[in-house]
Design a protein around this motif. Structure first.
Motif, PDB file in Angstrom:
ATOM      1  N   ARG A  16     -16.843  -1.641   6.294  1.00 31.04           N
ATOM      2  CA  ARG A  16     -17.239  -0.417   5.575  1.00 31.04           C
ATOM      3  C   ARG A  16     -16.003   0.347   5.114  1.00 31.04           C
ATOM      4  O   ARG A  16     -15.972   0.894   4.024  1.00 31.04           O
ATOM      5  CB  ARG A  16     -18.107   0.484   6.472  1.00 31.04           C
ATOM      6  CG  ARG A  16     -19.587   0.230   6.321  1.00 31.04           C
ATOM      7  CD  ARG A  16     -20.430   1.351   6.896  1.00 31.04           C
ATOM      8  NE  ARG A  16     -20.140   1.676   8.279  1.00 31.04           N
ATOM      9  CZ  ARG A  16     -20.633   1.024   9.330  1.00 31.04           C
ATOM     10  NH1 ARG A  16     -21.431  -0.023   9.150  1.00 31.04           N
ATOM     11  NH2 ARG A  16     -20.329   1.405  10.553  1.00 31.04           N
ATOM     12  N   HIS A  17     -14.995   0.388   5.966  1.00 33.66           N
ATOM     13  CA  HIS A  17     -13.755   1.082   5.599  1.00 33.66           C
ATOM     14  C   HIS A  17     -12.893   0.252   4.655  1.00 33.66           C
ATOM     15  O   HIS A  17     -12.300   0.779   3.713  1.00 33.66           O
ATOM     16  CB  HIS A  17     -12.944   1.426   6.856  1.00 33.66           C
ATOM     17  CG  HIS A  17     -13.525   2.517   7.679  1.00 33.66           C
ATOM     18  ND1 HIS A  17     -13.593   3.820   7.248  1.00 33.66           N
ATOM     19  CD2 HIS A  17     -14.085   2.497   8.915  1.00 33.66           C
ATOM     20  CE1 HIS A  17     -14.153   4.558   8.186  1.00 33.66           C
ATOM     21  NE2 HIS A  17     -14.466   3.786   9.204  1.00 33.66           N
ATOM     22  N   PHE A  18     -12.806  -1.050   4.935  1.00 32.22           N
ATOM     23  CA  PHE A  18     -11.934  -1.937   4.175  1.00 32.22           C
ATOM     24  C   PHE A  18     -12.725  -3.188   3.805  1.00 32.22           C
ATOM     25  O   PHE A  18     -12.708  -4.183   4.538  1.00 32.22           O
ATOM     26  CB  PHE A  18     -10.703  -2.316   5.008  1.00 32.22           C
ATOM     27  CG  PHE A  18      -9.920  -1.129   5.487  1.00 32.22           C
ATOM     28  CD1 PHE A  18      -9.149  -0.386   4.616  1.00 32.22           C
ATOM     29  CD2 PHE A  18      -9.972  -0.740   6.826  1.00 32.22           C
ATOM     30  CE1 PHE A  18      -8.433   0.714   5.062  1.00 32.22           C
ATOM     31  CE2 PHE A  18      -9.267   0.351   7.281  1.00 32.22           C
ATOM     32  CZ  PHE A  18      -8.493   1.091   6.395  1.00 32.22           C
ATOM     33  N   PRO A  19     -13.436  -3.151   2.677  1.00 34.88           N
ATOM     34  CA  PRO A  19     -14.295  -4.285   2.298  1.00 34.88           C
ATOM     35  C   PRO A  19     -13.548  -5.606   2.122  1.00 34.88           C
ATOM     36  O   PRO A  19     -14.139  -6.665   2.267  1.00 34.88           O
ATOM     37  CB  PRO A  19     -14.919  -3.839   0.977  1.00 34.88           C
ATOM     38  CG  PRO A  19     -14.830  -2.345   0.993  1.00 34.88           C
ATOM     39  CD  PRO A  19     -13.580  -2.025   1.760  1.00 34.88           C
ATOM     40  N   THR A  20     -12.236  -5.538   1.813  1.00 37.83           N
ATOM     41  CA  THR A  20     -11.463  -6.765   1.610  1.00 37.83           C
ATOM     42  C   THR A  20     -10.118  -6.662   2.322  1.00 37.83           C
ATOM     43  O   THR A  20      -9.636  -5.560   2.625  1.00 37.83           O
ATOM     44  CB  THR A  20     -11.191  -7.019   0.114  1.00 37.83           C
ATOM     45  OG1 THR A  20     -10.320  -5.984  -0.371  1.00 37.83           O
ATOM     46  CG2 THR A  20     -12.477  -7.049  -0.703  1.00 37.83           C
ATOM     47  N   ILE A  68      -4.568  -4.183   3.378  1.00 39.19           N
ATOM     48  CA  ILE A  68      -3.119  -4.303   3.185  1.00 39.19           C
ATOM     49  C   ILE A  68      -2.602  -3.130   2.355  1.00 39.19           C
ATOM     50  O   ILE A  68      -1.571  -2.531   2.677  1.00 39.19           O
ATOM     51  CB  ILE A  68      -2.751  -5.653   2.519  1.00 39.19           C
ATOM     52  CG1 ILE A  68      -3.068  -6.806   3.475  1.00 39.19           C
ATOM     53  CG2 ILE A  68      -1.284  -5.689   2.125  1.00 39.19           C
ATOM     54  CD1 ILE A  68      -2.950  -8.179   2.839  1.00 39.19           C
ATOM     55  N   ILE A  69      -3.318  -2.775   1.296  1.00 35.93           N
ATOM     56  CA  ILE A  69      -2.912  -1.638   0.461  1.00 35.93           C
ATOM     57  C   ILE A  69      -2.859  -0.366   1.296  1.00 35.93           C
ATOM     58  O   ILE A  69      -1.904   0.408   1.222  1.00 35.93           O
ATOM     59  CB  ILE A  69      -3.852  -1.474  -0.749  1.00 35.93           C
ATOM     60  CG1 ILE A  69      -3.600  -2.594  -1.767  1.00 35.93           C
ATOM     61  CG2 ILE A  69      -3.680  -0.108  -1.407  1.00 35.93           C
ATOM     62  CD1 ILE A  69      -4.630  -2.664  -2.893  1.00 35.93           C
ATOM     63  N   ALA A  70      -3.871  -0.136   2.114  1.00 37.64           N
ATOM     64  CA  ALA A  70      -3.918   1.079   2.934  1.00 37.64           C
ATOM     65  C   ALA A  70      -2.757   1.117   3.932  1.00 37.64           C
ATOM     66  O   ALA A  70      -2.116   2.168   4.119  1.00 37.64           O
ATOM     67  CB  ALA A  70      -5.252   1.176   3.659  1.00 37.64           C
ATOM     68  N   VAL A  71      -2.476  -0.018   4.564  1.00 41.46           N
ATOM     69  CA  VAL A  71      -1.377  -0.066   5.530  1.00 41.46           C
ATOM     70  C   VAL A  71      -0.051   0.179   4.826  1.00 41.46           C
ATOM     71  O   VAL A  71       0.770   0.992   5.275  1.00 41.46           O
ATOM     72  CB  VAL A  71      -1.353  -1.425   6.278  1.00 41.46           C
ATOM     73  CG1 VAL A  71      -0.069  -1.594   7.092  1.00 41.46           C
ATOM     74  CG2 VAL A  71      -2.572  -1.543   7.189  1.00 41.46           C
ATOM     75  N   TYR A  72       0.175  -0.484   3.701  1.00 42.79           N
ATOM     76  CA  TYR A  72       1.456  -0.320   3.005  1.00 42.79           C
ATOM     77  C   TYR A  72       1.607   1.104   2.451  1.00 42.79           C
ATOM     78  O   TYR A  72       2.674   1.700   2.552  1.00 42.79           O
ATOM     79  CB  TYR A  72       1.621  -1.359   1.895  1.00 42.79           C
ATOM     80  CG  TYR A  72       3.031  -1.373   1.367  1.00 42.79           C
ATOM     81  CD1 TYR A  72       4.037  -1.995   2.097  1.00 42.79           C
ATOM     82  CD2 TYR A  72       3.365  -0.728   0.192  1.00 42.79           C
ATOM     83  CE1 TYR A  72       5.355  -1.980   1.643  1.00 42.79           C
ATOM     84  CE2 TYR A  72       4.678  -0.706  -0.265  1.00 42.79           C
ATOM     85  CZ  TYR A  72       5.663  -1.332   0.467  1.00 42.79           C
ATOM     86  OH  TYR A  72       6.975  -1.305   0.028  1.00 42.79           O
ATOM     87  N   ALA A  73       0.542   1.648   1.895  1.00 42.01           N
ATOM     88  CA  ALA A  73       0.598   3.023   1.383  1.00 42.01           C
ATOM     89  C   ALA A  73       0.930   4.001   2.503  1.00 42.01           C
ATOM     90  O   ALA A  73       1.715   4.943   2.312  1.00 42.01           O
ATOM     91  CB  ALA A  73      -0.736   3.404   0.732  1.00 42.01           C
ATOM     92  N   ALA A 118       4.030  -6.088   1.362  1.00 46.67           N
ATOM     93  CA  ALA A 118       3.821  -5.666  -0.020  1.00 46.67           C
ATOM     94  C   ALA A 118       3.532  -6.861  -0.928  1.00 46.67           C
ATOM     95  O   ALA A 118       2.643  -6.808  -1.779  1.00 46.67           O
ATOM     96  CB  ALA A 118       5.045  -4.903  -0.531  1.00 46.67           C
ATOM     97  N   LEU A 119       4.266  -7.949  -0.711  1.00 45.02           N
ATOM     98  CA  LEU A 119       4.075  -9.132  -1.546  1.00 45.02           C
ATOM     99  C   LEU A 119       2.759  -9.842  -1.255  1.00 45.02           C
ATOM    100  O   LEU A 119       2.299 -10.657  -2.052  1.00 45.02           O
ATOM    101  CB  LEU A 119       5.253 -10.096  -1.380  1.00 45.02           C
ATOM    102  CG  LEU A 119       6.599  -9.561  -1.879  1.00 45.02           C
ATOM    103  CD1 LEU A 119       7.720 -10.546  -1.554  1.00 45.02           C
ATOM    104  CD2 LEU A 119       6.557  -9.257  -3.365  1.00 45.02           C
ATOM    105  N   ALA A 120       2.125  -9.514  -0.115  1.00 46.72           N
ATOM    106  CA  ALA A 120       0.842 -10.130   0.227  1.00 46.72           C
ATOM    107  C   ALA A 120      -0.327  -9.489  -0.521  1.00 46.72           C
ATOM    108  O   ALA A 120      -1.436 -10.010  -0.480  1.00 46.72           O
ATOM    109  CB  ALA A 120       0.595 -10.023   1.734  1.00 46.72           C
ATOM    110  N   ILE A 121      -0.078  -8.379  -1.222  1.00 44.63           N
ATOM    111  CA  ILE A 121      -1.145  -7.755  -2.003  1.00 44.63           C
ATOM    112  C   ILE A 121      -1.419  -8.651  -3.205  1.00 44.63           C
ATOM    113  O   ILE A 121      -0.537  -8.875  -4.035  1.00 44.63           O
ATOM    114  CB  ILE A 121      -0.755  -6.334  -2.464  1.00 44.63           C
ATOM    115  CG1 ILE A 121      -0.517  -5.440  -1.251  1.00 44.63           C
ATOM    116  CG2 ILE A 121      -1.826  -5.749  -3.378  1.00 44.63           C
ATOM    117  CD1 ILE A 121       0.099  -4.095  -1.580  1.00 44.63           C
ATOM    118  N   PRO A 122      -2.620  -9.204  -3.290  1.00 42.52           N
ATOM    119  CA  PRO A 122      -2.904 -10.131  -4.390  1.00 42.52           C
ATOM    120  C   PRO A 122      -2.823  -9.439  -5.756  1.00 42.52           C
ATOM    121  O   PRO A 122      -3.145  -8.260  -5.883  1.00 42.52           O
ATOM    122  CB  PRO A 122      -4.343 -10.583  -4.126  1.00 42.52           C
ATOM    123  CG  PRO A 122      -4.644 -10.194  -2.730  1.00 42.52           C
ATOM    124  CD  PRO A 122      -3.760  -9.035  -2.405  1.00 42.52           C
TER     125      PRO A 122
END
Length: 196
Positions: free
Chosen positions: A63-67, A72-77, A118-122
């Motif tokens: 629910r919080h992180f559908p993908t 990854i975006i949330a953690v990196y941000a 960061a590079l793991a963000i598709p």
């Protein structure tokens, strides 16, 4: 100073409702746990393991992180926000040159440790990844620029130094150093090189 928390979200453009207190706690627990698991096992660690370690059900996590991408975006941000916040704090608490180099040390550690994340963000068709990277780079550039300008105004670093050149050198230290001791030695060489 721009905050990475203001970065475009995966559902950018949609209004965000405030989370209930329990939902906010779950979100923060998942984020903290994902940060640990990604650091230990890489960005491809099983999401189920993150939920299990956080003590939260899979359905709540999705629910919080559908993908995986959104997590990854949330953690990196969150990492970029912390790095930029550290720069704001250092401006208040340190001598200008010390503030600049303490932040550069944190920046180098960030690049060395978080580059893979960061590079793991598709990549995506709509260019959102590029927009996110651009936003995060601008936030870090602004932080570095503020610290550099402050140090230059006090005459503690070379007045002709450009922030883009400084960040390029720091990034090179982060990527090329074999360990944190070598990175620290290189940063000290840089500090001596840009003294007025």
């Amino acid at each position: 100073m721009p905050s990475a928390a203001d970065s475009p979200a995966p559902d950018q453009g949609l209004p965000q409702r405030p989370r209930r207190a329990d939902a906010q706690r779950n979100y923060e627990r998942l984020l903290a746990t994902a940060r640990e698991v990604f650091r230990e096992r890489g960005a491809d660690a099983p999401l189920d393991d993150i939920a299990r370690r956080a003590g939260i059900g899979n359905a709540t996590m999705y629910r919080h992180f559908p993908t995986r991408r959104e997590l990854i975006i949330a953690v990196y941000a969150d990492e970029v926000t912390a790095l930029c916040s550290q720069g704001e704090t250092l401006l208040k608490n340190e001598s200008p040159a010390a503030a600049l180099f303490d932040w550069l040390r944190a920046f180098i550690a960030h690049v060395a440790a978080k580059r893979e994340l960061a590079l793991a963000i598709p990549n995506d068709q709509g260019g959102q990844r590029s927009a996110l990277f651009d936003h995060w780079h601008k936030a870090m550039h602004t932080t570095a620029s503020t610290l550099l300008t402050h140090a230059q105004s006090r005459g503690t670093v070379d007045a002709d130094l450009d922030v883009s050149d400084l960040l390029t050198l720091a990034n090179g230290i982060a990527v090329a150093s074999s360990d944190s001791d070598q990175a620290d030695r290189c940063l000290q060489l840089l500090r001596r090189a840009i003294a007025p």
